[in-house]
Design a protein around this motif. Sequence first.
Motif, PDB file in Angstrom:
ATOM      1  N   ARG A 131       0.821  -1.220   0.000  1.00 29.46           N
ATOM      2  CA  ARG A 131       0.000   0.000   0.000  1.00 29.46           C
ATOM      3  C   ARG A 131       0.852   1.267   0.000  1.00 29.46           C
ATOM      4  NH1 ARG A 131      -4.281  -0.969   4.702  1.00 29.46           N
ATOM      5  NH2 ARG A 131      -4.473   1.282   4.450  1.00 29.46           N
ATOM      6  N   LEU A 142      -0.701  13.699  -3.858  1.00 31.40           N
ATOM      7  CA  LEU A 142      -1.815  12.797  -3.542  1.00 31.40           C
ATOM      8  C   LEU A 142      -3.165  13.320  -4.014  1.00 31.40           C
ATOM      9  CD1 LEU A 142      -0.492  11.952  -0.036  1.00 31.40           C
ATOM     10  CD2 LEU A 142      -1.104  10.218  -1.733  1.00 31.40           C
ATOM     11  N   CYS A 166      -5.045  15.624  -2.591  1.00 33.84           N
ATOM     12  CA  CYS A 166      -5.956  15.683  -1.438  1.00 33.84           C
ATOM     13  C   CYS A 166      -5.766  17.018  -0.729  1.00 33.84           C
ATOM     14  CB  CYS A 166      -5.697  14.520  -0.477  1.00 33.84           C
ATOM     15  SG  CYS A 166      -4.181  14.657   0.496  1.00 33.84           S
ATOM     16  N   ARG A 220      -5.246  16.562   5.411  1.00 34.67           N
ATOM     17  CA  ARG A 220      -5.237  15.095   5.512  1.00 34.67           C
ATOM     18  C   ARG A 220      -3.834  14.493   5.478  1.00 34.67           C
ATOM     19  NH1 ARG A 220      -8.715  12.292   1.462  1.00 34.67           N
ATOM     20  NH2 ARG A 220      -8.118  10.460   2.667  1.00 34.67           N
ATOM     21  N   THR A 267      -9.454   8.744   6.867  1.00 36.96           N
ATOM     22  CA  THR A 267      -8.120   8.297   6.484  1.00 36.96           C
ATOM     23  C   THR A 267      -7.187   9.488   6.385  1.00 36.96           C
ATOM     24  OG1 THR A 267      -8.519   8.463   4.086  1.00 36.96           O
ATOM     25  CG2 THR A 267      -9.032   6.338   5.148  1.00 36.96           C
ATOM     26  N   VAL A 268      -5.893   9.212   6.590  1.00 33.68           N
ATOM     27  CA  VAL A 268      -4.847  10.235   6.490  1.00 33.68           C
ATOM     28  C   VAL A 268      -3.661   9.638   5.735  1.00 33.68           C
ATOM     29  CG1 VAL A 268      -5.537  11.536   8.542  1.00 33.68           C
ATOM     30  CG2 VAL A 268      -3.925   9.620   8.763  1.00 33.68           C
ATOM     31  N   PHE A 269      -2.712  10.503   5.377  1.00 33.87           N
ATOM     32  CA  PHE A 269      -1.565  10.098   4.571  1.00 33.87           C
ATOM     33  C   PHE A 269      -0.247  10.457   5.253  1.00 33.87           C
ATOM     34  CE2 PHE A 269      -5.037  10.896   1.602  1.00 33.87           C
ATOM     35  CZ  PHE A 269      -4.997   9.774   0.773  1.00 33.87           C
ATOM     36  N   ALA A 302       4.213   7.856   0.662  1.00 28.93           N
ATOM     37  CA  ALA A 302       3.102   8.004   1.607  1.00 28.93           C
ATOM     38  C   ALA A 302       2.315   6.701   1.613  1.00 28.93           C
ATOM     39  CB  ALA A 302       2.187   9.161   1.209  1.00 28.93           C
ATOM     40  N   GLU A 345      -1.905   5.543   2.669  1.00 29.54           N
ATOM     41  CA  GLU A 345      -3.218   5.954   3.180  1.00 29.54           C
ATOM     42  C   GLU A 345      -3.628   4.970   4.263  1.00 29.54           C
ATOM     43  OE1 GLU A 345      -7.652   7.338   1.703  1.00 29.54           O
ATOM     44  OE2 GLU A 345      -6.423   6.151   0.342  1.00 29.54           O
ATOM     45  N   THR A 351      -6.393   4.301   7.734  1.00 27.95           N
ATOM     46  CA  THR A 351      -7.495   4.746   8.579  1.00 27.95           C
ATOM     47  C   THR A 351      -6.883   5.209   9.902  1.00 27.95           C
ATOM     48  OG1 THR A 351      -7.836   2.608   9.639  1.00 27.95           O
ATOM     49  CG2 THR A 351      -9.058   3.023   7.567  1.00 27.95           C
TER      50      THR A 351
END
Length: 157
Positions: free
Chosen positions: A18, A36, A38, A42, A121-123, A132, A134, A136
Motif C-alpha cells: 500500500r 496525492l 488531497c 489530511r 483516512t490520512v496520509f 506516503a 493511506e 485509517t
Amino acid sequence: MSIEKVREYFKKWNMENRIMEFDVSSATVELAAKALNCEPARIAKTLALKAADEGVILIVAAGDAKIDNQKFKAKFGIKPRMLSPDEALAMVGHPVGGICPFAVNEGVRTYLDISLRRFETVFPACGSGNSAIELTIEELETCSCSREWVNVCKGWE
C-alpha cells in the motif's frame, strides 16, 4: 534506505504494497497534498522534537495543525524544539521530509494529535521525501505504536 525499512515494517500487517512512491517530492505538507491530490489537512505530518531526557518525541498531526507551545509544555514539561536534519536522521532513523512514525529507532516516543481524528483516512510519509501510505485512523494507531492521543496543536479547529 528508510523507505525499505518502512516497507519491511509494514509486512507484519500485510500492508507493504500500500506504500505509494511518487516521481515528485512529497517532503512538505503542500507537496504531499499535491502529489496525492488531497487537501493538505489530511497529510499526517510527523514532527520530531527533543524530549526532556534528550530523547525524541514524535507528534503526528494533521497537515493544517501547528504545535501550540503552551499545550506542548503543559503535556511534556519542556518548550518544543524541533530536531535539526542531522539529529532527526540519527535519532529517529528517517530523513527530514520522510519522517514518519513507522520503523523508528528504539526509544523514540510517538504520540498522535487529536487534530487527526476528524478524518477517516490520512496520509503519513513512509521514510522518504517521495512516499506516503493511506491509513485509517485505527490503522495509524496500530501501526505507529503510539503511546496515546494528545492535544498539543492549534490552528486546525
